[in-house]
Motif scaffolding. Structure first.
Motif, PDB file in Angstrom:
ATOM      1  N   HIS A  21       1.108  -1.089   0.053  1.00  0.00           N
ATOM      2  CA  HIS A  21       0.293  -0.224  -0.106  1.00  0.00           C
ATOM      3  C   HIS A  21       0.626   1.127   0.149  1.00  0.00           C
ATOM      4  N   ALA A  24       2.184   2.470  -3.475  1.00  0.00           N
ATOM      5  CA  ALA A  24       1.310   1.896  -4.447  1.00  0.00           C
ATOM      6  C   ALA A  24       1.129   3.280  -4.623  1.00  0.00           C
ATOM      7  N   ASP A  25       0.951   4.312  -2.610  1.00  0.00           N
ATOM      8  CA  ASP A  25       0.853   5.671  -2.355  1.00  0.00           C
ATOM      9  C   ASP A  25       1.954   6.289  -3.495  1.00  0.00           C
ATOM     10  N   THR A  26       2.831   6.066  -2.896  1.00  0.00           N
ATOM     11  CA  THR A  26       4.532   6.569  -2.520  1.00  0.00           C
ATOM     12  C   THR A  26       4.365   6.819  -4.662  1.00  0.00           C
ATOM     13  N   THR A  28       2.032   6.651  -6.891  1.00  0.00           N
ATOM     14  CA  THR A  28       1.120   7.299  -7.352  1.00  0.00           C
ATOM     15  C   THR A  28       1.256   8.948  -7.243  1.00  0.00           C
ATOM     16  N   TYR A  84      -1.175  -0.441  -8.754  1.00  0.00           N
ATOM     17  CA  TYR A  84      -1.388   0.607  -7.296  1.00  0.00           C
ATOM     18  C   TYR A  84      -2.765   1.209  -7.896  1.00  0.00           C
ATOM     19  N   SER A  88      -3.867   1.997  -4.129  1.00  0.00           N
ATOM     20  CA  SER A  88      -3.536   3.400  -3.156  1.00  0.00           C
ATOM     21  C   SER A  88      -4.584   3.962  -2.531  1.00  0.00           C
ATOM     22  N   VAL A 113       0.703   9.544   2.198  1.00  0.00           N
ATOM     23  CA  VAL A 113       1.404   8.766   2.718  1.00  0.00           C
ATOM     24  C   VAL A 113       1.799   8.432   3.923  1.00  0.00           C
ATOM     25  N   THR A 116      -0.825   6.245   5.170  1.00  0.00           N
ATOM     26  CA  THR A 116      -0.623   4.736   5.078  1.00  0.00           C
ATOM     27  C   THR A 116       0.855   3.882   5.818  1.00  0.00           C
TER      28      THR A 116
END
Length: 155
Positions: A21, A24-26, A28, A84, A88, A113, A116
């Motif tokens: 996760h 994916a956030d990073t 995105t 992602y 995300s 981020v 998360t």
């Protein structure tokens, strides 16, 4: 070959899932920041263009660190847009927002981020996974600072 690093398989899996996760956030946020770097306009162009470049460059390095930690725990790192999008918490930018809206969206992304990363800590602490805890701490410091710097532009 089996992995024996002193962390139980189910704990490694929980940590790797949380890190997926975070990855994916990073990623995105990287993509959004790079997009805004290319498309920013207005009186703050030079300042924002350079700031966004600094941030997306740092994010590009960060995705590698997070993905490699997932691999070190023995799990595959997600690496597709579709993965992602599912993992995300950060939404893609639609259209070409004005510079001030770009800044707002990036503050929200930086803070997302951090949230998360914070969610992964309990699993890392439970397993005494200091390398992951260290990675999370470093990522949170970077993103909290970036959010503050971006937010200061809106004052």
């Amino acid at each position: 070959m089996s992995i024996d690093i002193g962390i139980k398989p189910k704990d490694r899996k929980a940590i790797a899932d949380g890190l997926s996760h975070l990855l994916a956030d990073t990623y995105t946020l990287y993509l959004k920041t790079h997009n805004f770097h290319w498309n920013v306009e207005g009186p703050m162009f030079n300042t924002l263009h350079l700031m966004f470049e600094t941030q997306y460059t740092e994010l590009a390095l960060a995705v590698d660190l997070v993905a490699e930690r997932i691999r070190a725990l023995g799990y595959p790192a997600p690496g597709s847009y579709s993965a992602y999008a599912k993992l995300s918490s950060i939404k893609e930018a639609n259209g070409q927002p004005k510079a001030e809206e770009m800044i707002r969206q990036l503050v929200e992304g930086q803070e997302a981020v951090v949230r998360t990363a914070r969610k992964v800590f309990p699993a890392a602490e439970k397993a005494s996974d200091e390398p992951t805890a260290d990675l999370l701490t470093q990522r949170m410091q970077v993103h909290e600072k970036n959010a503050w710097m971006l937010r200061s532009l809106l004052a």
